[in-house]
Design an enzyme around this catalytic site. Structure first.
Site, PDB file in Angstrom:
ATOM      1  N   CYS A 153      67.950 113.141 -17.004  1.00  0.00           N
ATOM      2  CA  CYS A 153      67.559 112.048 -17.900  1.00  0.00           C
ATOM      3  C   CYS A 153      66.182 111.503 -17.545  1.00  0.00           C
ATOM      4  O   CYS A 153      65.483 110.980 -18.392  1.00  0.00           O
ATOM      5  CB  CYS A 153      68.615 110.949 -17.920  1.00  0.00           C
ATOM      6  SG  CYS A 153      69.048 110.271 -16.332  1.00  0.00           S
ATOM      7  N   VAL A 157      63.509 110.702 -20.363  1.00  0.00           N
ATOM      8  CA  VAL A 157      63.017 109.346 -20.659  1.00  0.00           C
ATOM      9  C   VAL A 157      61.490 109.339 -20.688  1.00  0.00           C
ATOM     10  O   VAL A 157      60.882 108.705 -21.548  1.00  0.00           O
ATOM     11  CB  VAL A 157      63.569 108.320 -19.645  1.00  0.00           C
ATOM     12  CG1 VAL A 157      62.894 106.969 -19.832  1.00  0.00           C
ATOM     13  CG2 VAL A 157      65.076 108.175 -19.792  1.00  0.00           C
TER      14      VAL A 157
END
Lengths: 519, 484
Positions: A153, A157
């Site tokens: 992630c 992001v």
């Protein structure tokens, strides 16, 4: 003295010795400043209530004990099913340590996977350098023939662009230009591990079929008679894939497994560590484009992949973890329909034996109530199997199952008299399940290792199916698919039933009249 | 095939050169600094440490979140620790570290539960603060007996600019000063678990010590109050340590953090001495308590009778004769047990060689326990050690020991293949690699689901386990008899 050299006591019994019991009491009494025992008991009872269940089901933000993991775990699973392929996860390195540990605890096997080890500077400037250096190091050290890239992630992001990064890495000489680096963006905040499996598998298939990121012409489909098989994210993959292969062989069907980790997670102990073993080859992936059809054994584990394959001219047969008699029948009949090959007498005989076993034992399972949780397709297959045994899958719960999934489960309930009064719970977790088991108790629970906490709290015996299974060994080595697999699941259900019955009837001079020698 | 000292040093050098050859030049240069042979008389192990891992090499390391949630905070049993961010981190670290505790899980204790904010795309886009606010309310509603809440940040939190400190302060105020602790342990911070330990220590300093209500949870102090710092009670380690400290006459007022409670953390500054087992993960808070509250600290080692004995005396040295006599009494009490364990297992283990690669204190602390059984550690290294760990290691390792910092999968496999130790002690990711090679293995993070290994009671288990690993008949079956 609690310990004894002749008979060494470990944690399971050491701490029951009086010295330790006293130690625990003193610690609690003098220093923990805990809640009084009667108040604890009051709350224990309250958590079993309908009132608590309502509060529990009213939460919309907190997740407690979920039955799902994140996307990149599935991506690592998928990559592990390809020959001489190393999984490369772009992002924070801790994630990779977690995936490797998680798989090793389940399969009791090594799981190779590298990280691009992004840290704070990469968070600011992007992880391009990590990709450039990382790919070069991976190739030099571990000599894979393919590197399958996915993301944590962190990389998602900050918006790292895998396609561009891989291209740059090749331009900078990290890898030969023609080296295969399929990739997939696998944000952990979308979907679950089954989504990651889907994305990574799609990444690999698209790479080979659709021109390797615009570096070569797209492949032309030249249809043949072969069949592709996609198993989906499956904790029993080591046992299941060989079983499906056996069925294909019995049917005389040319076949390709698109993602087959059944050797990689099943290597021998013979003095040699094999970092790569078995798996689908690049050539097989390419030729899979020409297949007549693709069987997807777990629809929700390959939604995008199925769509992609369908758009490339093949029929896609999407199944929902078919198991048991009806499920396996459907798989075989679809296979017969598409290939035009008859279902051979051997398989018919296996089917007959399974039905024979069910007939022998059905009285013990008839009307028994089950709660089950896990990945959406496993829930569908298991629900169907339980219904055909005359059992009642009263609570069917999935953390990563959505409303479309729930509708499919409901359709199974509706099609059987044993489904009456059964309920499906999409997007719920094991703390919800805990309330269900207290307020609407069942006879048995089916789920992964984490279900043991529910078994402890609610007294519902647990049958371990799903992923992960950490606290029982070698379950994954034998199949749960096909008639043979169904036989094994049947025995598991029966074993737990008989164990529970024996445990309930073994009180001497009280209940042991029912402690029967023949059941 | 035992080598002389000079031969093994030469072998190590050759081995290191060999593995470095496999790397691209730039990487080889960087890795070269992490590999060496210990030379007697040197003040450290002559390796660089606590440096970023190299991309793509298969480091064994984890992240700051693992160091904070997984190591320091997770074991505090009466608090709820939210894995704040996507679902995975909490899932993979759920109950896997075996931090034993006693309590009613889900009611007054929460150690083996997985609380997560399960971030979705909208939380990334719009921020997760509102969700966190609601989560805290839901926790209070469903788990009214929790003593506090910690927020363990996963990678996205720091990247999307959430203000978890503001949420914590606001909610704490709303909830009658309920303890709510934001921890900035995003996985991308630092180079390993290590920074996570430090961040977690600092969070205790800032959000526990600095906010403690002196009227709460009072007890009468005694001159013999100590706190166990840096024992995570894996398989019950802290319990088999605590029992010895209590038997020598000390009073253990807190366990950090295995089987620990918030009240124990809060009361620790009242200790007369902090006894520190895992220096790496909790030296920070120990130093802070020394500076701010004047609590001295002492490192100790409860692996194996030689080190236990020395440690008991060292700890007793901080107290009066009553405690010193107590230490001698404890040592004498366990003498027969220790001798019986050694008599039983040493003949089966004498001369066996071990290679270690672990985290925290273990790459050095367990060496004495092996030596008590007649075994030799011929290679060791730290997942996330700093130079002060390698300095401390010099007191444990023998001349010529192979040292490898932040070892890569490739290096470790090659080293073991060439050195051919009788046992490897490392983690779950390494276990099956070496067992496939036919090398006996014990997990030295989780004690391979056994333990405790600390204290005299633990030493017997340690000896039993090493024996069963090395002397299992399975290792004679790895080669098919028809193969030459």
């Amino acid at each position: 003295m609690p310990q004894n050299a002749e008979d060494i006591l470990d944690h399971a019994t050491l701490f029951r010795q009086p010295e330790y019991v006293e130690l625990f009491e003193n610690k609690k009494k003098n220093f923990e400043f805990g809640v009084p025992a009667d108040r604890v008991q009051q709350i224990v009872q309250w958590t079993k209530s309908v009132e608590y269940k309502e509060k529990n089901f009213a939460r919309d933000s907190l997740t407690i004990n979920p039955a799902k993991a994140c996307q990149p775990l599935g991506a690592v699973f998928a990559a592990n099913g390809f020959a001489k392929t190393l999984s490369f996860v772009h992002g924070s390195q801790g994630c990779v340590a977690y995936y490797r540990s998680h798989f090793s605890r389940h399969f009791k096997e090594p799981t190779s996977c590298v990280s691009s080890s992004m840290t704070e500077d990469a968070a600011v400037f992007g992880g391009l350098n990590n990709m450039v250096d990382g790919l070069a190091n991976t190739l030099n050290l571990y000599k894979p023939e393919m590197i399958a890239v996915s993301t944590t992630c962190m990389a998602e992001v900050i918006g790292d662009d895998l396609n561009a990064f891989i291209k740059t890495a090749k331009e900078k000489g990290s890898l030969p230009a023609e080296f295969d680096v399929p990739f997939a963006h696998t944000p952990a905040f979308v979907g679950s591990h089954i989504t990651g499996y889907d994305n990574a598998l799609l990444g690999i298939i698209r790479h080979f079929w659709d021109g390797k990121a615009d570096t070569v012409p797209k492949l032309e489909r030249v249809p043949n008679e072969s069949i592709n098989f996609i198993g989906g994210f499956d904790g029993f993959v080591v046992g299941n894939i060989p079983e499906v292969r056996r069925i294909f062989k019995l049917m005389g069907v040319e076949h390709t497994f698109l993602c087959d980790p059944s050797d990689n997670w099943n290597t021998p102990t013979d003095g040699e560590f094999r970092m790569y073993d078995g798996g689908t080859t690049k050539k097989q992936v390419e030729e899979a484009l020409n297949a007549k059809a693709t069987f997807v054994f777990q629809e929700f584990s390959a939604l995008k992949t199925s769509k992609f394959i369908g758009e490339h001219g093949q029929e896609v047969v999407a199944l929902n973890h078919p198991m048991g008699v009806t499920g396996t029948d459907k798989f075989l009949m679809e296979l017969a329909r598409i290939t035009g090959k008859p279902i051979p007498p051997e398989l018919e005989r296996e089917r007959g034996r399974l039905v024979d076993a069910i007939a022998d034992s059905q009285a013990h399972l008839h009307g028994k109530k089950y709660a089950l949780y896990g990945d959406p397709d496993l829930m569908l297959g298991l629900t169907q199997f339980l219904l055909e045994l005359g059992a009642e899958p009263v609570h069917v719960l999935s953390t990563n199952g959505d409303n479309d999934w729930a509708a499919k489960v409901q359709a199974l309930f509706d099609a059987s008299p044993f489904g009456k009064g059964c309920k499906v719970y999409p997007k719920r977790d094991l703390w919800h399940m805990r309330s269900l088991l207290f307020t609407e108790p069942v006879d048995f629970l089916i789920g992964n290792t984490y279900g043991k906490y529910l078994e402890r709290d609610t007294g519902t015996p647990l049958i371990r199916l799903g992923f992960p299974i950490f606290d029982r060994h070698h379950y994954h080595r034998t199949p749960i698919w096909g008639y043979e697999g169904a036989m094994r699941v049947l025995v598991m259900l029966l074993d737990e039933y008989f164990e529970a019955l024996d445990a309930k009837t073994n009180d001497i001079a009280k209940t042991d009249y029912s402690f029967d020698i023949i059941r | 095939m035992s080598l002389t000292l000079e031969e093994s040093k030469a072998r190590n050098k050759q081995l290191i050169d060999e593995v470095l050859k496999a790397y691209p030049e730039k990487t080889a240069k960087r890795r070269a600094k992490h590999l060496n042979t210990f030379e007697e008389g040197k003040s450290d192990c002559n390796v660089k440490s606590n440096i970023k891992s190299i991309p793509g090499v298969m480091t064994i390391r984890g992240c700051a979140y693992a160091g904070s949630k997984g190591v320091v905070w997770g074991p505090i049993k009466d608090m709820i620790h939210i894995s704040h961010g996507p679902v995975g981190c909490g899932q993979y670290s759920w109950a896997s570290r075996r931090n034993y505790y006693i309590g009613t899980t889900g009611v007054d204790s929460f150690g083996t539960m997985q609380f997560t904010s399960d971030f979705q795309e909208k939380d990334i886009v719009f921020g997760g603060d509102k969700k966190l606010d609601k989560i805290i309310d839901e926790i209070q509603e469903l788990f009214p007996l929790n003593k506090g809440i910690s927020i363990q940040s996963e990678c996205p939190i720091g990247l999307i600019g959430d203000d978890i400190e503001a949420v914590s302060k606001r909610k704490s105020k709303q909830l009658n000063n309920h303890t709510i602790i934001p921890v900035r342990c995003e996985g991308f911070r630092g180079v390993s678990q290590s920074l996570g330990h430090h961040i977690a220590n600092d969070a205790i300093r800032d959000w526990v010590f600095d906010k403690v209500d002196p009227e709460k949870n009072k007890f009468e102090s005694s001159p013999y109050d100590v706190a166990i710092i840096g024992d995570y009670n894996i398989g019950g380690d802290a319990w088999s340590s605590r029992i010895l400290l209590e038997e020598m006459g000390l009073r253990v007022i807190a366990q950090w953090s295995g089987d620990g409670t918030l009240a124990e953390l809060e009361n620790t500054p009242k200790a007369k001495l902090n006894v520190l087992h895992c220096y790496r993960s909790m030296n920070y808070i120990s130093r802070h308590m020394e500076e701010k509250y004047g609590v001295p600290w002492v490192e100790y080692n409860f692996f194996g009778p030689s080190k236990i004995e020395a440690s008991l005396r060292e700890i007793a040295g901080h107290f009066d004769d009553k405690i010193k006599e107590g230490a001698e009494r404890v040592i004498a009490k366990y003498k027969a047990l220790t001798e019986a364990v050694i008599a039983k297992y040493r003949p089966r283990l004498e001369g066996k060689t071990v290679m270690l690669f672990v985290g925290g204190l273990r790459p050095r602390h367990v060496i004495g326990a092996y030596e008590d059984l007649g075994m030799n550690v011929v290679g060791t290294g730290y997942e996330f050690g700093h130079n002060d760990d390698y300095q401390r290691t010099t007191h444990y390792v023998k001349d010529g020991t192979l040292i490898y910092d932040d070892v890569t999968g490739f290096e470790f496999e090659k080293f073991v293949e060439k050195v051919q130790p009788d046992l490897v002690g490392s983690g779950i990711k390494e276990k099956y690699v070496f067992q496939k090679m036919g090398v006996p293995f014990r997990q030295m993070h989780s004690w391979d689901y056994s333990g405790p290994y600390h204290g005299y009671d633990g030493f017997g288990i340690f000896a039993r386990d090493m024996d069963m690993a090395i002397n299992s008949p399975v290792w004679s079956l790895t080669r098919a008899p028809w193969k030459k």
